[in-house]
Each structure stands twice: as C-alpha cells, then as structure tokens.
Enzyme design. Sequence first.
Site, PDB file in Angstrom:
ATOM      1  N   ARG A 143       0.824  -1.201   0.000  1.00 44.53           N
ATOM      2  CA  ARG A 143       0.000   0.000   0.000  1.00 44.53           C
ATOM      3  C   ARG A 143       0.865   1.260   0.000  1.00 44.53           C
ATOM      4  NH1 ARG A 143      -4.886  -2.500   1.766  1.00 44.53           N
ATOM      5  NH2 ARG A 143      -6.641  -1.094   1.856  1.00 44.53           N
ATOM      6  N   ARG A 146     -21.536  -2.928  -0.223  1.00 49.52           N
ATOM      7  CA  ARG A 146     -20.842  -4.212  -0.056  1.00 49.52           C
ATOM      8  C   ARG A 146     -21.330  -5.009   1.154  1.00 49.52           C
ATOM      9  NH1 ARG A 146     -14.461  -4.401  -0.399  1.00 49.52           N
ATOM     10  NH2 ARG A 146     -14.484  -2.881   1.293  1.00 49.52           N
ATOM     11  N   ARG A 156     -19.024  -4.337   6.448  1.00 46.88           N
ATOM     12  CA  ARG A 156     -17.783  -4.030   7.159  1.00 46.88           C
ATOM     13  C   ARG A 156     -17.908  -2.706   7.901  1.00 46.88           C
ATOM     14  NH1 ARG A 156     -12.851  -4.934   2.997  1.00 46.88           N
ATOM     15  NH2 ARG A 156     -12.127  -3.069   4.070  1.00 46.88           N
TER      16      ARG A 156
HETATM   17  P1  AMP Z   1      -8.782  -3.818   2.672  1.00 45.08           P
HETATM   18  O1  AMP Z   1      -9.554  -5.045   3.051  1.00 45.08           O
HETATM   19  O2  AMP Z   1      -7.666  -4.097   1.711  1.00 45.08           O
HETATM   20  O3  AMP Z   1      -9.689  -2.681   2.218  1.00 45.08           O
HETATM   21  O4  AMP Z   1      -8.059  -3.305   4.013  1.00 45.08           O
HETATM   22  C1  AMP Z   1      -8.808  -2.895   5.134  1.00 45.08           C
HETATM   23  C2  AMP Z   1      -7.926  -2.124   6.095  1.00 45.08           C
HETATM   24  O5  AMP Z   1      -6.869  -2.970   6.577  1.00 45.08           O
HETATM   25  C3  AMP Z   1      -7.220  -0.913   5.512  1.00 45.08           C
HETATM   26  O6  AMP Z   1      -8.036   0.255   5.473  1.00 45.08           O
HETATM   27  C4  AMP Z   1      -6.042  -0.765   6.504  1.00 45.08           C
HETATM   28  O7  AMP Z   1      -6.504  -0.233   7.730  1.00 45.08           O
HETATM   29  C5  AMP Z   1      -5.662  -2.216   6.759  1.00 45.08           C
HETATM   30  N1  AMP Z   1      -4.646  -2.708   5.803  1.00 45.08           N
HETATM   31  C6  AMP Z   1      -4.809  -3.659   4.831  1.00 45.08           C
HETATM   32  N2  AMP Z   1      -3.688  -3.855   4.129  1.00 45.08           N
HETATM   33  C7  AMP Z   1      -2.765  -2.996   4.655  1.00 45.08           C
HETATM   34  C8  AMP Z   1      -1.402  -2.689   4.346  1.00 45.08           C
HETATM   35  N3  AMP Z   1      -0.752  -3.290   3.332  1.00 45.08           N
HETATM   36  N4  AMP Z   1      -0.763  -1.760   5.106  1.00 45.08           N
HETATM   37  C9  AMP Z   1      -1.382  -1.145   6.135  1.00 45.08           C
HETATM   38  N5  AMP Z   1      -2.678  -1.360   6.466  1.00 45.08           N
HETATM   39  C10 AMP Z   1      -3.372  -2.278   5.738  1.00 45.08           C
END
Ligand code: AMP
Length: 220
Positions: free
Chosen positions: A89, A128, A161
């Site tokens: 990210r 979602r 979520r």
């Molecule tokens: P996602 O399911 O990919 O939308 O991720 C949900 C949340 O998890 C994000 O908004 C971050 O708070 C955390 N998160 C997921 N992947 C990362 C990452 N690579 N680095 C830091 N935080 C992460």
Amino acid sequence: MRMILLGPPGAGKGTLAGSLKTKLGVFHISTGDILREEMKKQTKMGQRIRALVENGQLVPDSIVTSIIKQRITRVEVRKRGFLLDGFPRTEKQARYLDKILNKINQSVDYAFYLKASLPVIIRRLTGRLVCRQCGALFNIFEKPPVKEGVCDECGGELYQRADDNEETIKTRMDVYLENTKPIIEYYQSQGKLISLNADQDSEELQHELMTVLHDANKHN
Ligand code: AMP
C-alpha cells in the site's frame, strides 16, 4: 506467477482475486482479510489493529510486513505463486516485498492497476456485504444475495464491514491517494504495471485481465 492488485478501496480487488485464484492456480493473499481475522481475537494486538482499521488508517508496517513475509515464503506459495490484494500500500512496502522475494530468488511478475472512478467506488463500498463464514462478497445494488442477509454460497450470515461507511471511506480514499502515485511509478519503472478499467463489472474486468495476461505471456 506472482501478481499484485493495486487500486483504491472498492475497485474490485477482492472480487477479482476470488475468481482468479482458481483460474490461475495461485494463492489469494489479502492483508485486509488477515487483519480482520486478527481483529476477531480479543488480544491487545487485535484491539490495536481494530482501532486503526475501523478509522481507515494504515496498520504499522511492522505488522503487515511480517504477515506478508510469513505467507509468501511458505513452500506451497513459493511453488504456486500468489495474487496480493491490499499489499503493498506504500512504496516502502513495495520495496520490502522485493527484498523478501529477492532473498528466495523470486520477483513480482505483474502489478495490475485497477482504475475506478469515485461514484463507482462509493456505490461498491456502501453496498458491499461480506459473508461472515466464507468471505464471499455481495453488493446490494449490483449483486444482491438471493435471500436477504444470507450467503448464496454457504448459507452464512452477511454483514457490512465497519469501515464501509461514508466517513471512513473518505479517510481510506485520502490515505490511498497519498500513497498511490509512488507505487504506480515504482512498478511502471520496472515495466510491470498493467492498467485496467475497473469501472466495468467483475466479469468484464476479469476478461480484460486474462486477455492482457495472455498477450503479455505470448510476447515473453
Ligand atoms: P482492505 O480489506 O484491503 O480494504 O483493508 C482494510 C484495512 O486494513 C485498511 O483500510 C487498513 O486499515 C488495513 N490494511 C490492509 N492492508 C494494509 C497494508 N498493506 N498496510 C497497512 N494497512 C493495511
């Protein structure tokens, strides 16, 4: 094959990865899914992660990088390859990923950049629904479950979520925009970036990706 899915929240990374993992025979590794599992545990670490995720902030690199290292160095993942969803990210995470792969004589093959427009993103995220049991994804506007609140795949309970609300979505988009450009440039400079139109529905997007992949492999 080792691939990365880049793109804003709501671009469709999880849905795409869910269908591609079987088609391409690779592992789907989602840092978001792994962190949500961690959040379920009533540990100090789980609580710390929850506070950040539910506010749309990034979880510290020390946590996510150790998750990634542990997954991608597993024997079966080394053999079959992976599709990373939600990692890297930041450019720092992208460099870290290369460092770990380098140590095991591997590298990223493709970084797919899922480009989606803001109205599409908002609609996808606010609509979602996720299955509590199997993780299947639905959308109240575009792909509603046959029976309200129930997963078509396994009969599990569907939920929204906690971070899919308008206020947190805005923070997540800001965090995303702040970190995106350097990652895109990072993979572009390595000749690994492939941009895709993620405003299309999931079937069309999958078709576009498979066509590009097919053409890229033909020329290699
Ligand atoms: P996602 O399911 O990919 O939308 O991720 C949900 C949340 O998890 C994000 O908004 C971050 O708070 C955390 N998160 C997921 N992947 C990362 C990452 N690579 N680095 C830091 N935080 C992460």
